[in-house]
Design a protein around this motif. Structure first.
Motif, PDB file in Angstrom:
ATOM      1  N   UNK A  93       0.828  -1.211   0.000  1.00 36.94           N
ATOM      2  CA  UNK A  93       0.000   0.000   0.000  1.00 36.94           C
ATOM      3  C   UNK A  93       0.861   1.260   0.000  1.00 36.94           C
ATOM      4  N   UNK A  94       2.048   1.150   0.618  1.00 40.36           N
ATOM      5  CA  UNK A  94       2.910   2.329   0.763  1.00 40.36           C
ATOM      6  C   UNK A  94       4.365   1.895   0.664  1.00 40.36           C
ATOM      7  N   UNK A  95       5.177   2.707   0.006  1.00 40.89           N
ATOM      8  CA  UNK A  95       6.615   2.478  -0.098  1.00 40.89           C
ATOM      9  C   UNK A  95       7.370   3.664   0.494  1.00 40.89           C
ATOM     10  N   UNK A  96       8.352   3.350   1.313  1.00 39.92           N
ATOM     11  CA  UNK A  96       9.195   4.371   1.926  1.00 39.92           C
ATOM     12  C   UNK A  96      10.650   4.090   1.570  1.00 39.92           C
ATOM     13  N   UNK A  97      11.396   5.138   1.254  1.00 42.54           N
ATOM     14  CA  UNK A  97      12.842   5.028   1.057  1.00 42.54           C
ATOM     15  C   UNK A  97      13.529   5.774   2.189  1.00 42.54           C
ATOM     16  N   UNK A  98      14.332   5.052   2.971  1.00 43.04           N
ATOM     17  CA  UNK A  98      14.992   5.618   4.154  1.00 43.04           C
ATOM     18  C   UNK A  98      16.485   5.657   3.882  1.00 43.04           C
ATOM     19  N   UNK A  99      17.032   6.874   3.675  1.00 37.23           N
ATOM     20  CA  UNK A  99      18.445   7.020   3.344  1.00 37.23           C
ATOM     21  C   UNK A  99      19.042   8.191   4.125  1.00 37.23           C
ATOM     22  N   UNK A 100      20.363   8.183   4.214  1.00 31.67           N
ATOM     23  CA  UNK A 100      21.059   9.244   4.946  1.00 31.67           C
ATOM     24  C   UNK A 100      22.372   9.583   4.235  1.00 31.67           C
ATOM     25  N   UNK A 101      22.742  10.853   4.308  1.00 33.17           N
ATOM     26  CA  UNK A 101      24.020  11.290   3.763  1.00 33.17           C
ATOM     27  C   UNK A 101      23.891  11.970   2.410  1.00 33.17           C
ATOM     28  N   UNK A 102      24.816  12.882   2.145  1.00 33.75           N
ATOM     29  CA  UNK A 102      24.792  13.624   0.884  1.00 33.75           C
ATOM     30  C   UNK A 102      25.021  12.724  -0.324  1.00 33.75           C
ATOM     31  N   UNK A 103      25.846  11.678  -0.154  1.00 36.78           N
ATOM     32  CA  UNK A 103      26.104  10.784  -1.271  1.00 36.78           C
ATOM     33  C   UNK A 103      24.830  10.090  -1.729  1.00 36.78           C
ATOM     34  N   UNK A 104      24.032   9.630  -0.775  1.00 35.51           N
ATOM     35  CA  UNK A 104      22.784   8.944  -1.148  1.00 35.51           C
ATOM     36  C   UNK A 104      21.810   9.912  -1.821  1.00 35.51           C
ATOM     37  N   UNK A 105      21.798  11.140  -1.353  1.00 35.31           N
ATOM     38  CA  UNK A 105      20.922  12.125  -1.996  1.00 35.31           C
ATOM     39  C   UNK A 105      21.340  12.348  -3.449  1.00 35.31           C
ATOM     40  N   UNK A 106      22.651  12.383  -3.696  1.00 31.96           N
ATOM     41  CA  UNK A 106      23.147  12.575  -5.052  1.00 31.96           C
ATOM     42  C   UNK A 106      22.798  11.376  -5.937  1.00 31.96           C
ATOM     43  N   UNK A 107      22.904  10.169  -5.395  1.00 32.31           N
ATOM     44  CA  UNK A 107      22.541   8.971  -6.159  1.00 32.31           C
ATOM     45  C   UNK A 107      21.055   8.988  -6.500  1.00 32.31           C
ATOM     46  N   UNK A 108      20.225   9.370  -5.528  1.00 31.00           N
ATOM     47  CA  UNK A 108      18.784   9.426  -5.780  1.00 31.00           C
ATOM     48  C   UNK A 108      18.462  10.461  -6.845  1.00 31.00           C
ATOM     49  N   UNK A 109      19.141  11.613  -6.809  1.00 31.03           N
ATOM     50  CA  UNK A 109      18.911  12.640  -7.826  1.00 31.03           C
ATOM     51  C   UNK A 109      19.277  12.110  -9.210  1.00 31.03           C
ATOM     52  N   UNK A 110      20.360  11.352  -9.288  1.00 25.72           N
ATOM     53  CA  UNK A 110      20.760  10.771 -10.577  1.00 25.72           C
ATOM     54  C   UNK A 110      19.731   9.738 -11.029  1.00 25.72           C
TER      55      UNK A 110
END
Length: 224
Positions: free
Chosen positions: A181-198
Motif C-alpha cells: 500500500x505504501x513504499x518508503x525510502x529511508x536514506x542518509x548522507x549527501x552521497x545517497x541524496x546525489x545517487x537518488x537525484x541521478x
C-alpha cells in the motif's frame, strides 16, 4: 548536537510515526498487517522507535526485503538485526518471518522461502527500502546476473549473486515488493541524496535499480 536530537534520529522518529499510522489504519479493516523492512545500519534508530510503540503487534507480520544467505546468528544477518532492534519490547508480540532456510545455498532454498512469504497478508501495509551508493535496493544489484530476472519475474523471491557483495543473497522480487500500500525510502548522507537525484533523472532500472520504485509513489525520508 546530541544523538537524541540529531537529524537522523528525528527522521527515524518521523518514519516510525508514519509506519505506525499505516499499520493501525490497515488493521481497522484487516485482520493482519504486513511490514517489510530492510537491513543495514540506517534503519536501526527507526526500528527502535517503532518497536517501542504500543501497536497491536500480535496482529502484525514482519519480514525482510532481502537477506544474506547466512545463519540467523551471523553478525551480517538482517534477521538478527531485525530481531535485536525491531522484534523486541512491545514489538516482540509481532510474528517475524525470515528469508532463509537450512539449505546450503539460496538457490536451493528459494522455493521454500517464496512459499513462506507468499502466504503472508499481502498487500503489505508498508515496504521500507534502503539504497546503496550503487543505486541498489533490497538485493537488486546492478552487477548481478540475476537482476533482470528479479526486476521482471512473477516469482516472490530470487537467489542473487553479485561480484560487489561477499555473500550470496536472497531478495524479494521487484514485483513482490511492489505489492504494498505504501513504499518508503529511508536514506542518509549527501552521497545517497546525489545517487537518488541521478536515479530520478533517468529510467534504466538495470543501471540504478532503485528506479524500479520511483513511480510507486515513493515517500523519501532523508537526513544528512
Amino acid at each position: 548536537m546530541s544523538d537524541a536530537t540529531s537529524p537522523r534520529e528525528n527522521l527515524a522518529a518521523q518514519l516510525a510515526e508514519a509506519v505506525a499510522g499505516a499499520l493501525v489504519a490497515d488493521l481497522e479493516h484487516r485482520d493482519r498487517a504486513l511490514l517489510v523492512v530492510s537491513g543495514g545500519s540506517t534503519p536501526v534508530p527507526f526500528f527502535e522507535r517503532l518497536a517501542a510503540m504500543a501497536l497491536p503487534w500480535s496482529r502484525i507480520d514482519v519480514t525482510l526485503a532481502d537477506e544474506r544467505w547466512v545463519s540467523e546468528d551471523d553478525p551480517d544477518s538482517n534477521a538478527r538485526l531485525a530481531r535485536e532492534h525491531l522484534v523486541q519490547g512491545p514489538a516482540a508480540a509481532a510474528t517475524f518471518h525470515p528469508l532463509t532456510t537450512d539449505d546450503a545455498t539460496p538457490e536451493q532454498g528459494a522455493a521454500a522461502v517464496a512459499s513462506r512469504i507468499a502466504a503472508l497478508p499481502w498487500p503489505a501495509s508498508a515496504v521500507i527500502l534502503g539504497m546503496g551508493g550503487d543505486g541498489h535496493t533490497a538485493s537488486l544489484f546492478p552487477d548481478s546476473g540475476e537482476l533482470g530476472l528479479a526486476l521482471t519475474t512473477d516469482e516472490v523471491a530470487v537467489a542473487v549473486r553479485a561480484p560487489s557483495v561477499a555473500q550470496p543473497r536472497i531478495t524479494l522480487s521487484a514485483g513482490c515488493l511492489h505489492r504494498a500500500e505504501r513504499h518508503f525510502l529511508h536514506i542518509a548522507g549527501d552521497n545517497k541524496r546525489a545517487v537518488l537525484a541521478r536515479a530520478m533523472a533517468g529510467d534504466d532500472a538495470r543501471e540504478l535499480p532503485i528506479r524500479a520504485f520511483l513511480a510507486c509513489p515513493l515517500a523519501v525520508y532523508w537526513a544528512p
